[in-house]
Design a protein around this motif. Structure first.
Motif, mmCIF file in Angstrom:
data_model
loop_
_atom_site.group_PDB
_atom_site.id
_atom_site.type_symbol
_atom_site.label_atom_id
_atom_site.label_comp_id
_atom_site.label_asym_id
_atom_site.label_seq_id
_atom_site.Cartn_x
_atom_site.Cartn_y
_atom_site.Cartn_z
ATOM 1 N N ILE A 68 0.842 -1.203 0.000
ATOM 2 C CA ILE A 68 0.000 0.000 0.000
ATOM 3 C C ILE A 68 0.878 1.255 0.000
ATOM 4 O O ILE A 68 0.617 2.210 -0.726
ATOM 5 C CB ILE A 68 -0.944 -0.011 1.226
ATOM 6 C CG1 ILE A 68 -1.971 -1.133 1.081
ATOM 7 C CG2 ILE A 68 -1.645 1.335 1.390
ATOM 8 C CD1 ILE A 68 -2.788 -1.376 2.330
ATOM 9 N N LEU A 69 1.942 1.249 0.794
ATOM 10 C CA LEU A 69 2.827 2.405 0.860
ATOM 11 C C LEU A 69 3.604 2.616 -0.436
ATOM 12 O O LEU A 69 3.870 3.749 -0.829
ATOM 13 C CB LEU A 69 3.811 2.259 2.021
ATOM 14 C CG LEU A 69 3.188 2.329 3.418
ATOM 15 C CD1 LEU A 69 4.241 2.046 4.467
ATOM 16 C CD2 LEU A 69 2.547 3.683 3.653
ATOM 17 N N ASP A 70 3.979 1.534 -1.090
ATOM 18 C CA ASP A 70 4.765 1.632 -2.317
ATOM 19 C C ASP A 70 3.908 1.839 -3.564
ATOM 20 O O ASP A 70 4.440 2.080 -4.637
ATOM 21 C CB ASP A 70 5.613 0.368 -2.514
ATOM 22 C CG ASP A 70 6.750 0.309 -1.514
ATOM 23 O OD1 ASP A 70 7.103 1.378 -0.979
ATOM 24 O OD2 ASP A 70 7.280 -0.795 -1.286
ATOM 25 N N ARG A 71 2.591 1.767 -3.432
ATOM 26 C CA ARG A 71 1.702 1.931 -4.571
ATOM 27 C C ARG A 71 1.831 3.350 -5.121
ATOM 28 O O ARG A 71 1.928 4.310 -4.354
ATOM 29 C CB ARG A 71 0.256 1.662 -4.130
ATOM 30 C CG ARG A 71 -0.734 1.735 -5.279
ATOM 31 C CD ARG A 71 -2.148 1.443 -4.829
ATOM 32 N NE ARG A 71 -2.563 2.425 -3.830
ATOM 33 C CZ ARG A 71 -3.201 2.095 -2.711
ATOM 34 N NH1 ARG A 71 -3.510 0.863 -2.447
ATOM 35 N NH2 ARG A 71 -3.539 3.036 -1.853
ATOM 36 N N PRO A 72 1.866 3.523 -6.425
ATOM 37 C CA PRO A 72 1.961 4.866 -7.001
ATOM 38 C C PRO A 72 0.776 5.727 -6.594
ATOM 39 O O PRO A 72 -0.327 5.231 -6.351
ATOM 40 C CB PRO A 72 1.971 4.619 -8.502
ATOM 41 C CG PRO A 72 2.159 3.164 -8.699
ATOM 42 C CD PRO A 72 1.840 2.481 -7.429
ATOM 43 N N LYS A 73 0.985 7.013 -6.509
ATOM 44 C CA LYS A 73 -0.062 7.952 -6.088
ATOM 45 C C LYS A 73 -1.214 7.987 -7.085
ATOM 46 O O LYS A 73 -2.340 8.273 -6.720
ATOM 47 C CB LYS A 73 0.510 9.365 -5.965
ATOM 48 C CG LYS A 73 1.612 9.474 -4.958
ATOM 49 C CD LYS A 73 1.050 9.678 -3.602
ATOM 50 C CE LYS A 73 2.212 9.924 -2.639
ATOM 51 N NZ LYS A 73 1.899 9.649 -1.297
ATOM 52 N N SER A 74 -0.938 7.731 -8.360
ATOM 53 C CA SER A 74 -1.999 7.829 -9.368
ATOM 54 C C SER A 74 -2.940 6.625 -9.351
ATOM 55 O O SER A 74 -4.017 6.680 -9.915
ATOM 56 C CB SER A 74 -1.373 7.956 -10.763
ATOM 57 O OG SER A 74 -0.600 6.793 -11.043
ATOM 58 N N ALA A 75 -2.531 5.519 -8.709
ATOM 59 C CA ALA A 75 -3.401 4.331 -8.685
ATOM 60 C C ALA A 75 -4.572 4.595 -7.735
ATOM 61 O O ALA A 75 -4.407 5.170 -6.666
ATOM 62 C CB ALA A 75 -2.617 3.121 -8.232
ATOM 63 N N PRO A 76 -5.750 4.175 -8.122
ATOM 64 C CA PRO A 76 -6.918 4.398 -7.236
ATOM 65 C C PRO A 76 -6.836 3.489 -6.022
ATOM 66 O O PRO A 76 -6.374 2.364 -6.100
ATOM 67 C CB PRO A 76 -8.107 4.032 -8.119
ATOM 68 C CG PRO A 76 -7.555 3.115 -9.153
ATOM 69 C CD PRO A 76 -6.143 3.518 -9.357
ATOM 70 N N ALA A 77 -7.291 4.033 -4.905
ATOM 71 C CA ALA A 77 -7.302 3.254 -3.671
ATOM 72 C C ALA A 77 -8.432 2.242 -3.738
ATOM 73 O O ALA A 77 -9.506 2.523 -4.266
ATOM 74 C CB ALA A 77 -7.490 4.178 -2.476
#
Length: 136
Positions: free
Chosen positions: A111-120
């Motif tokens: 979750i922390l490493d997920r890119p900012k543009s990916a939807p939660a």
């Protein structure tokens, strides 16, 4: 560059031939001082042309300088070799760490490493979503 090198070699050859022609007289080259060879036995002298003595002295001086510098710089080569192996070891370690941490196994790290543009992802429990702070 090739022309300069060729002209230098030709000039050097002319100078060496001139030295050889000017110093053709035979000289006696002795290994020990006069009358010392009677204690050692044998003949410890040789007759050579003077230019050959000059060229041999120059060649032996160059060889002695080469060996001297090789021995003087041995510690520098040893240190460079040690540092090179250390750099290779560290590069392998970094490569191993990159491979190991490229895809985190922990869900929190994912979750922390997920890119900012990916939807939660939508939370399964709507009550839990209400207690979390709003995203920025």
């Amino acid at each position: 560059m090739r022309f300069i090198r060729l002209s230098f070699v030709i000039l050097l050859a002319i100078v060496l031939i001139a030295v050889a022609l000017a110093n053709r007289d035979m000289v006696t080259l002795s290994a020990f001082p006069a009358n010392f060879d009677q204690y050692l036995g044998g003949q410890w002298s040789v007759r050579l042309p003077l230019f050959l003595v000059i060229f041999l002295a120059f060649a032996l001086g160059m060889l002695a300088g080469l060996v001297w510098e090789y021995l003087r710089e041995a510690h520098i080569r040893r240190e460079a070799r040690r540092r090179s192996t250390e750099v290779q070891r560290l590069e392998q370690e970094v490569s191993h760490l990159r491979d190991r941490h490229a895809s985190p196994r922990d869900e929190v790290l994912a979750i922390l490493d997920r890119p900012k543009s990916a939807p939660a992802a939508a939370p399964a429990d709507p009550a839990a979503a209400a207690s979390l702070p709003a995203p920025r």
